[in-house]
Write an enzyme that holds these catalytic residues in place. Structure first.
Site, PDB file in Angstrom:
ATOM      1  N   ASP A  67      70.579  53.288  28.148  1.00 57.02           N
ATOM      2  CA  ASP A  67      71.781  53.974  27.740  1.00 57.02           C
ATOM      3  C   ASP A  67      73.208  52.762  28.615  1.00 57.02           C
ATOM      4  OD1 ASP A  67      74.161  55.840  28.018  1.00 57.02           O
ATOM      5  OD2 ASP A  67      73.961  56.006  30.013  1.00 57.02           O
ATOM      6  N   HIS A 124      77.210  51.765  22.988  1.00 59.28           N
ATOM      7  CA  HIS A 124      78.283  51.290  23.790  1.00 59.28           C
ATOM      8  C   HIS A 124      77.346  50.315  24.673  1.00 59.28           C
ATOM      9  CE1 HIS A 124      76.536  53.575  27.568  1.00 59.28           C
ATOM     10  NE2 HIS A 124      76.902  54.782  26.469  1.00 59.28           N
ATOM     11  N   GLU A 179      82.599  53.526  27.755  1.00 53.31           N
ATOM     12  CA  GLU A 179      82.223  54.556  27.610  1.00 53.31           C
ATOM     13  C   GLU A 179      82.099  55.224  29.162  1.00 53.31           C
ATOM     14  OE1 GLU A 179      79.846  58.401  27.145  1.00 53.31           O
ATOM     15  OE2 GLU A 179      79.063  56.399  28.071  1.00 53.31           O
ATOM     16  N   GLU A 180      81.386  54.659  29.385  1.00 51.70           N
ATOM     17  CA  GLU A 180      80.559  55.123  30.818  1.00 51.70           C
ATOM     18  C   GLU A 180      81.966  55.064  32.205  1.00 51.70           C
ATOM     19  OE1 GLU A 180      77.671  56.430  31.415  1.00 51.70           O
ATOM     20  OE2 GLU A 180      76.568  55.395  30.072  1.00 51.70           O
ATOM     21  N   ASP A 213      78.685  48.833  27.686  1.00 49.49           N
ATOM     22  CA  ASP A 213      78.805  49.141  29.471  1.00 49.49           C
ATOM     23  C   ASP A 213      78.382  49.868  29.892  1.00 49.49           C
ATOM     24  OD1 ASP A 213      80.343  51.864  27.625  1.00 49.49           O
ATOM     25  OD2 ASP A 213      81.082  51.755  29.846  1.00 49.49           O
ATOM     26  N   HIS A 271      72.154  56.790  34.414  1.00 59.43           N
ATOM     27  CA  HIS A 271      72.567  56.721  35.335  1.00 59.43           C
ATOM     28  C   HIS A 271      71.986  56.911  36.522  1.00 59.43           C
ATOM     29  CE1 HIS A 271      76.218  58.915  32.856  1.00 59.43           C
ATOM     30  NE2 HIS A 271      75.234  58.080  32.685  1.00 59.43           N
TER      31      HIS A 271
END
Length: 457
Positions: free
Chosen positions: A123, A90, A156-157, A92, A423
């Site tokens: 990520d 992903h 996705e996030e 995003d 994150h």
């Protein structure tokens, strides 16, 4: 890494990969227009689509998914009769949080102490580069031995389900014999790992109202119901004294049977402050891989700076509940909502809105694809055997794929090992990990193609 043509090719491609990752990281592709403009995600999607076309993908499409975001799909045909493998990533990313806390700008890939720093570096923009490196190495060493589909998601996030709904409406789109999800990570840097389980997730927004408007705390305090205080009591009810999640009716005593996560290692990975205890009971593995976990993601209330002596009429919070394998996310959502409504004090008006959901996932690690990956990782990580672990995070698409294609073998690998700090501020990726996992994926595709043609082996 031992001498191997594919490994040598990947090593030679790493400078180009760094340049490309820097380009991709530069897009502020947070899939929330309240945070960054939608155009940032659209630009990232175009970059991904152009990269696939450059690699010779015959069919590349930018898909408008039901949640208003875009996913990129591509198809690269392999030899006749070869199996089909779907590669997922992903583009995003999470918001950068406190940009002042970043040592270097979050959307500028910066090398420091042997790692590459930037939001999405691990990520999961780095995951897309991992796929590209693997395919390039194969093309330079005899060709790609399978049919390849690539899907790169744009939300996705956010957990808003755009790609899942699109796939359900177009079930032929992602059909494959095997799926490599490049969005997890090794249990430890340099220790080859596939992820066997994922917790699901539900997110709700809780709004509490008690008054028609704010009141002077001196004139009315002590009798007037405070919406912020009511919300705090609701949120506190979701945890036991030891910090364990306590949603009424939701089991929270499951045990993890597998790789153990040492508590001292966890404290170091999580950067827990000296003297601060961990929450919950059971082993660390039990708590983060096998049991539900509630987190308050944000609260709308007056900031400390500029606060006035007022009783709050309204308050709002977003709450996340991670749901372990063996539990249904929809049922957990219902229990969470019921719990919140039951524990709202003083007759305050409470409204609970669900804003995201994804089911937990458990892979079949006995499938032939896992043997092919274990053999590949043994070459890419000399002296190490492939490990299996759980992951406390969620990838909602995995369950959709498992339901749509029950015979597909799904593997989860990626670049988000503990040092990556995904994150959080100062997210980074290890270029050595990117290199080894790209080699692993390339060798896996060779091994998997061979396993599907035993007479030609």
């Amino acid at each position: 890494m031992t001498a191997n043509p594919i490994a040598e090719t990947v090593a030679s491609l790493m400078p180009r990969a760094r340049t490309e990752l820097a380009e991709l990281v530069s897009f502020r592709s947070v899939a929330d227009p309240a945070v960054f403009p939608r155009s940032e995600c659209e630009a990232a999607a175009r970059w991904v689509a152009d990269a696939l076309r450059t690699e010779g993908f015959q069919e590349v499409s930018v898909l408008d998914t039901p949640d208003g975001t875009q996913s990129v799909h591509g198809l690269l045909a392999g030899p006749e009769g070869a199996p089909t493998v779907l590669l997922y990533a992903h583009y995003d990313v999470q918001p950068p949080l406190d940009e002042d806390a970043w040592v270097t700008p979050p959307f500028e890939l910066t090398e420091r102490d042997g790692r590459w720093y930037g939001r999405g570096a691990a990520d999961c923009k780095g995951g897309f580069l991992m796929h590209l490196l693997a395919l390039r190495a194969l093309k330079a060493n005899g060709g790609v031995p399978v049919n390849v589909k690539v899907i790169v998601e744009g939300s996705e996030e956010q957990g808003t389900g755009g790609l899942e709904r699109y796939a359900e409406a177009h079930p032929e789109l992602l059909a494959a014999d095997a799926v490599v999800v490049g969005d997890t990570g090794n249990f430890r840097l340099g220790l080859p790992t596939v992820t066997a389980t994922l917790r699901g997730m539900t997110m709700v927004r809780v709004s509490v109202d008690t008054l028609e408007g704010n009141l002077h705390s001196g004139q009315f305090g002590g009798a007037a119901p405070d919406a912020l205080a009511a919300l705090i009591r609701v949120l506190d009810s979701l945890r036991a004294e030891d910090g364990s999640t306590t949603v009424e009716g939701l089991p929270s005593d499951a045990v993890w049977d597998g790789l153990a996560y040492d508590e001292a290692d966890f404290r170091e990975d999580a950067k827990v402050l000296d003297g601060v205890g961990l929450i919950g009971e059971g082993t660390v593995s039990d708590r983060i891989w096998a049991r539900p976990a509630v987190t308050v993601l944000g609260i709308d209330c007056p900031p400390v700076v500029g606060a006035t002596p007022s009783i709050q009429a309204s308050a709002r919070a977003t709450v996340s509940l991670r749901v372990p394998p063996g539990q249904d996310a929809a049922e957990a959502t219902g229990l969470l909502i019921s719990h919140i409504e039951k524990h709202t004090p003083w007759g305050a008006r409470v409204a609970v809105e669900q804003v995201g959901q994804g089911q937990p996932f458990r892979a079949d690690t006995s499938s032939p694809a896992y043997t092919a990956m274990a053999d590949a990782m043994r070459v890419a990580y000399p002296g190490h055997e492939m490990q299996t672990s759980g992951m406390g995070g969620s990838i909602p698409l995995c369950n959709t794929l498992a339901e749509l294609y029950p015979h597909a073998e799904i593997l989860l690998i990626g670049l988000s090992e503990p040092e990556a700090q995904i994150h959080a501020v100062n997210e980074s990726v290890s270029p050595e990990e990117l290199e080894r996992l790209s080699v692993s994926e390339a060798l896996f595709l060779v091994n998997y193609a061979r396993s599907k043609r035993p007479d030609d082996a």
